[in-house]
Design a protein around this motif. Sequence first.
Motif, PDB file in Angstrom:
ATOM      1  N   TYR A 104      37.921   4.803  69.042  1.00 51.45           N
ATOM      2  CA  TYR A 104      38.871   5.153  70.081  1.00 51.45           C
ATOM      3  C   TYR A 104      40.247   5.433  69.486  1.00 51.45           C
ATOM      4  N   CYS A 105      40.887   6.439  70.038  1.00 54.59           N
ATOM      5  CA  CYS A 105      42.277   6.732  69.727  1.00 54.59           C
ATOM      6  C   CYS A 105      43.144   6.090  70.802  1.00 54.59           C
ATOM      7  N   ALA A 106      44.305   5.595  70.413  1.00 54.15           N
ATOM      8  CA  ALA A 106      45.182   4.943  71.371  1.00 54.15           C
ATOM      9  C   ALA A 106      46.643   5.219  71.029  1.00 54.15           C
ATOM     10  N   SER A 107      47.482   5.104  72.037  1.00 56.10           N
ATOM     11  CA  SER A 107      48.910   5.338  71.858  1.00 56.10           C
ATOM     12  C   SER A 107      49.706   4.150  72.384  1.00 56.10           C
ATOM     13  N   LYS A 108      50.699   3.760  71.610  1.00 55.37           N
ATOM     14  CA  LYS A 108      51.514   2.585  71.923  1.00 55.37           C
ATOM     15  C   LYS A 108      52.920   3.036  72.276  1.00 55.37           C
ATOM     16  N   THR A 109      53.373   2.644  73.464  1.00 53.38           N
ATOM     17  CA  THR A 109      54.685   3.075  73.920  1.00 53.38           C
ATOM     18  C   THR A 109      55.811   2.296  73.261  1.00 53.38           C
ATOM     19  N   LEU A 110      55.680   0.978  73.214  1.00 49.93           N
ATOM     20  CA  LEU A 110      56.746   0.157  72.657  1.00 49.93           C
ATOM     21  C   LEU A 110      56.780   0.286  71.137  1.00 49.93           C
ATOM     22  N   ARG A 111      57.969   0.340  70.591  1.00 53.41           N
ATOM     23  CA  ARG A 111      58.115   0.480  69.136  1.00 53.41           C
ATOM     24  C   ARG A 111      58.061  -0.847  68.414  1.00 53.41           C
ATOM     25  N   TYR A 112      57.995  -1.947  69.160  1.00 57.44           N
ATOM     26  CA  TYR A 112      57.881  -3.239  68.505  1.00 57.44           C
ATOM     27  C   TYR A 112      56.595  -3.895  68.990  1.00 57.44           C
ATOM     28  N   GLY A 113      56.289  -5.031  68.375  1.00 53.90           N
ATOM     29  CA  GLY A 113      55.070  -5.738  68.760  1.00 53.90           C
ATOM     30  C   GLY A 113      53.938  -5.429  67.801  1.00 53.90           C
TER      31      GLY A 113
END
Length: 124
Positions: free
Chosen positions: A94-103
């Motif tokens: 699966y490909c995924a995208s993360k909105t927050l730049r931290y974590g």
Amino acid sequence: QVQLVESGGGLVQAGGSLRLSCAASGRTVSTYTMGWFRQAPGKEREFVAAISWNVNTFYADSAKGRFTISRDNAKNTVYLQMSSLKPEDTAVYYCASKTLRYGDLTAVSGYDYWGRGTQVTVSS
């Protein structure tokens, strides 16, 4: 609306290679952290690799030295080049995208958008 569409999966013999692609729309891959995860039957989804917005790359121990994540900003596409494949690499990727730049970018819960996945099967 963000859409992530994976392609490039298939059946390959152990030791072979595959390149997975993740075409994004509604989101610019160079602006967000993009990740690849996989899920084998009966197992939890697990982190494979990620490329951050500032082009840092991260890999699971199982992927280090064999997989390479990259992106093509012009095509708004992220890739996962996989080589020296093993039967234990068999999974839906699966490909995924993360909105927050931290974590934690290895955490499934940290990603907001997911593709539908592409099957990778490695025969022994």
